[in-house]
Design a protein around this motif. Structure first.
Motif, short mmCIF file in Angstrom:
data_model
loop_
_atom_site.label_atom_id
_atom_site.label_comp_id
_atom_site.label_asym_id
_atom_site.label_seq_id
_atom_site.Cartn_x
_atom_site.Cartn_y
_atom_site.Cartn_z
N PRO A 12 0.93 -1.11 -0.11
CA PRO A 12 0.11 0.13 0.48
C PRO A 12 0.96 0.76 0.44
CG PRO A 12 -0.07 -1.01 1.87
CD PRO A 12 0.61 -1.67 1.48
N ASP A 38 -10.03 6.78 3.06
CA ASP A 38 -10.95 6.81 1.74
C ASP A 38 -10.32 7.93 0.86
OD1 ASP A 38 -11.17 3.81 1.82
OD2 ASP A 38 -13.27 4.08 2.37
N ARG A 42 -5.38 7.14 -2.07
CA ARG A 42 -4.48 6.09 -1.99
C ARG A 42 -4.71 5.11 -0.79
NH1 ARG A 42 -2.86 11.10 -0.02
NH2 ARG A 42 -1.33 12.81 -1.13
N SER A 43 -4.20 4.20 -1.88
CA SER A 43 -4.16 2.28 -1.51
C SER A 43 -3.47 2.14 0.24
CB SER A 43 -3.23 1.73 -2.04
OG SER A 43 -2.08 2.03 -2.49
N GLU A 70 -8.61 -3.43 3.84
CA GLU A 70 -7.58 -2.73 4.29
C GLU A 70 -7.40 -2.71 6.48
OE1 GLU A 70 -9.19 -1.23 0.51
OE2 GLU A 70 -10.24 -1.51 2.36
#
Length: 342
Positions: A12, A38, A42-43, A70
């Protein structure tokens, strides 16, 4: 595609960590973070480290993680404290960029993207809650203590919202002290620390979580941690300077007092057997020698372990391309002289 490239693609962009023992409405607090995490696009991964003995809290967190890919829940057992749990979360983080978050409302979660914008080339950016009273006795004393000992005093040292690079948190948090000192430790070790102004959480949100602030015993531990950090960061590699600064004055006072008493005995015919000052002088000499001896023992230990101790970290290496270096060498040397007839 190699295994390293696969892991890099799956890694991530940042890791968020919430390390806190059982608090009221912890699952609700994580849910409020979800929309803010969220939003930047971005991850990420969210690592929640909490007390594994709290069955009700763990069940609520596992239900929350069932539809939140996540979220990673770590039920630590046995539980020590929030500061040690933070280091556990940092070690398990897969990203090189780590965001630390508290388990209770401190900031307006919609302002979290401001931290990423403020990071830039810095190693750590600290959230400072704007509009809060900075003139309280506790805050003033803590500011003065940090400024005096470490030369750095942030606007909001009690805020746990920080964005930092993973090696910085591993280095600064490895001493096992309170999270409030992490920015000061990072600055002392040469990392670049900046601040970003974020809006504080609404008063009704803080009241709903019922977070208490006044902890007399915690404040005493914070002062002891600050003094320990000052000694470790300043005299860890040179313990003789610390022990010598204490032992040498004591030894000199004992020697001077003994010299005066001996002079009175030799030139004044004054008896020393019934004078308590002589016992005091001898004790001062012995105590000074012992303290200096401790410093020498510390120097021997540091010398023996110096190869294992990390003296510094390399931030970056800039190296010119080999072809460019060869080209510049030819230009500096010039073309070879031509022989006659050519």
């Amino acid at each position: 595609m190699t295994l390293e490239l696969v892991e890099q693609n799956l890694r991530p962009e940042f890791s968020a960590i919430v390390a806190v023992s059982d608090v009221a409405r912890l699952a609700d607090m994580l849910t409020s973070y979800r929309a803010a995490l969220d939003a930047p696009g971005r991850s990420y991964e969210l690592i929640c480290v909490t007390d594994g003995r709290e069955g009700t809290t763990m069940e609520a967190l596992h239900r929350l993680a069932s539809d939140w890919p996540e979220l990673v829940v770590l039920g630590q057992h046995p539980w020590s404290d929030d500061d040690a749990a933070l280091l556990v979360g940092v070690k398990r983080a897969r990203s090189d960029l780590v965001l630390t978050l508290p388990g209770w409302p401190e900031i307006d979660t919609t302002d979290l993207p401001t931290l990423f914008e403020a990071l830039g080339d810095s190693d750590m950016v600290i959230a400072a809650r704007s509009g809060r009273d900075k003139g309280g006795l506790r805050r003033t004393l803590f500011h003065g203590l940090l400024k005096r000992l470490f030369g750095l005093s942030v606007d909001d040292p009690f805020c746990r919202v920080r964005l930092a690079r993973k090696p910085v948190l591993e280095d600064a948090g490895g001493l096992g002290v309170r999270q409030h000192f992490i920015p000061s430790i990072a600055a002392q070790r040469g990392y670049q620390v900046t601040e970003a102004q974020l809006r504080p959480a609404a008063a009704e949100e803080e009241a709903a979580h019922g977070r208490f602030v006044f902890k007399p015993l915690g404040h005493v531990r914070a002062v002891l941690d600050a003094l320990m950090l000052f000694v470790v960061l300043k005299f860890l590699r040179r313990p003789m300077r610390f022990f010598g600064a204490i032992g040498v004055p004591i030894l000199l006072v004992g020697l001077a007092t003994t010299a005066v008493l001996v002079a009175y005995r030799l030139f004044g015919a004054t008896a020393l057997a019934d004078r308590p000052v002589l016992i005091f002088a001898v004790l001062m000499v012995v105590l000074g020698i012992q303290i200096i001896g401790l410093g020498l023992v510390g120097e021997i230990i540091i010398f023996a372990q110096s190869r294992r101790m990390k003296q510094y970290t390399v931030r970056s290496i800039q190296r010119e391309d080999a072809d460019a270096i060869a080209e510049k060498t030819k230009e500096a040397a010039g073309s070879p002289p031509q022989r006659a007839g050519e």
